[in-house]
Scaffold this motif. Structure first.
Motif, PDB file in Angstrom:
ATOM      1  N   TYR A 221      -4.069   6.213  -0.240  1.00  0.00           N
ATOM      2  CA  TYR A 221      -4.078   5.130   0.752  1.00  0.00           C
ATOM      3  C   TYR A 221      -5.515   4.803   1.173  1.00  0.00           C
ATOM      4  O   TYR A 221      -5.908   3.635   1.214  1.00  0.00           O
ATOM      5  CB  TYR A 221      -3.240   5.547   1.954  1.00  0.00           C
TER       6      TYR A 221
ATOM      7  N   ASN B 156       1.739   3.150   2.263  1.00  0.00           N
ATOM      8  CA  ASN B 156       2.566   3.321   3.458  1.00  0.00           C
ATOM      9  C   ASN B 156       3.659   2.262   3.527  1.00  0.00           C
ATOM     10  O   ASN B 156       4.215   2.001   4.600  1.00  0.00           O
ATOM     11  CB  ASN B 156       1.701   3.261   4.710  1.00  0.00           C
TER      12      ASN B 156
ATOM     13  N   ASP C  10       0.840  -1.193   0.000  1.00  0.00           N
ATOM     14  CA  ASP C  10       0.000   0.000   0.000  1.00  0.00           C
ATOM     15  C   ASP C  10       0.879   1.249   0.000  1.00  0.00           C
ATOM     16  O   ASP C  10       2.108   1.172  -0.065  1.00  0.00           O
ATOM     17  CB  ASP C  10      -0.974  -0.013   1.183  1.00  0.00           C
TER      18      ASP C  10
ATOM     19  N   CYS D  82       1.732   9.410   3.627  1.00  0.00           N
ATOM     20  CA  CYS D  82       1.659   8.337   4.615  1.00  0.00           C
ATOM     21  C   CYS D  82       2.875   8.410   5.548  1.00  0.00           C
ATOM     22  O   CYS D  82       3.949   8.876   5.134  1.00  0.00           O
ATOM     23  CB  CYS D  82       1.610   6.986   3.909  1.00  0.00           C
TER      24      CYS D  82
END
Length: 326
Positions: A273, A9, A7, A189
């Protein structure tokens, strides 16, 4: 089998999982074909995949091999901490020049090691050879190991309970990660912001000389590099490959009195995200609350190994097949 992504992050994102009869070509082909259809991947354009089993299904994807697995084979001959450092130095370099320097250092220790390294096809596991369009610099498939560790307790259970444990664990994990990110108001993120902050701290070591309003020469330590803010390129290739501004790029951004966060790829923003986690895994009630339906299911066909059947003794294959039919 599982398909795992990352993802925004830099964390694990489960895409799909399935139980198959065994890890073989037919099972892989079925699994990946279903993933391809469900996600409308076409031939895999724009994807970077670390796997040994996807060549025939997603032909247009960038195929990579896990550097850790390659190292485990290479390291059988070239042992020791020195060889370990030399291998990963070559695999993790972002530019052709740094890669060549790493191989020179390896050759000083063992020319044979360099030849063995190249036989594994560095294009498949070395960063400097990879496609910059995907903004992915990962060269190991530790995501698969992470999901395996996460569901290891479920493996010991009956298949239905195993699948239910996996479903509930992932359902909870996705929901928690989304709720945690919703508490943040930052543009990027957290893990990406941390990398950018490190580049900001090091940018003070750079000397920036403008060539145009968007093109700069950046001097850092003993070397000079070129940065093009408009095209999103840097000689070091870090920004190109990862989408995250390196110290050379950040120095140019500061020179222009702009925000470094605005020059990070959109994949790493909080907004993207939350889109990734926008669809949740729905809850599943226990059997007591299932609707009653009359829909009998036929069992799958059994595969019989005739060699094994011949070892059973007085029970001939024909009698066994008759009993199975009955």
């Amino acid at each position: 089998m599982a398909a795992i992504g990352r993802d925004g992050n830099d964390q694990m994102f489960p895409v799909a999982w399935a139980v198959v009869e065994g890890e073989n070509n037919d099972s892989w082909a079925w699994f990946l074909t279903e993933v391809k259809k469900c996600l409308l991947l076409n031939n895999g354009q724009g994807l970077a995949i670390i796997s040994y089993e996807t060549w025939g299904v997603l032909q247009s994807a960038e195929h990579r091999h896990c550097a850790r697995h390659i190292y485990s084979h290479w390291h059988k001959t070239f042992r020791g901490d020195e060889f370990k450092q030399l291998f990963w130095k070559a695999a993790k370099t972002y530019s052709e020049q740094d890669y060549d320097d790493a191989l020179v250092d390896m050759e000083k220790v063992s020319p044979v090691a360099v030849l063995a390294f190249k036989r594994h096809n560095p294009r498949l596991f070395c960063r400097h050879k990879m496609n910059i369009d995907t903004n992915v610099d990962f060269i190991v498939n530790n995501l698969a190991e992470k999901i395996n560790g996460w569901i290891i307790d479920a493996w010991t259970k009956h298949i239905l309970y195993m699948l239910e444990d996996i479903r509930t664990a992932l359902m909870q994990g996705l929901a928690v990660k989304k709720m945690e990110m919703e508490k943040s108001s930052a543009l990027l993120c957290p893990r990406i912001q941390k990398k950018l902050d490190k580049a900001k701290a090091l940018a003070a070591q750079c000397r920036v000389i403008p060539s145009t309003a968007t093109i700069f020469q950046v001097s850092h330590l003993m070397y000079s590099l070129s940065v093009d803010l408009e095209k999103g390129t840097s000689t070091c290739n870090v920004w190109d490959l990862t989408g995250i501004s390196c110290l050379h790029v950040v120095a140019c951004i500061f020179f222009c009195h702009k925000n470094a966060e605005d020059f990070v790829a959109k994949w790493y923003t909080r907004e993207t995200y939350l889109k990734s986690y926008g669809v949740a895994i729905p809850p599943c009630v226990s059997e007591r609350y299932w609707p009653k339906v009359d829909y009998p299911l036929a069992p799958p066909l059994l595969k019989l190994d005739l060699v094994d059947l011949g070892k059973i003794g007085s029970r001939t294959p024909s009698k066994i097949l008759k009993n199975l039919v009955n």
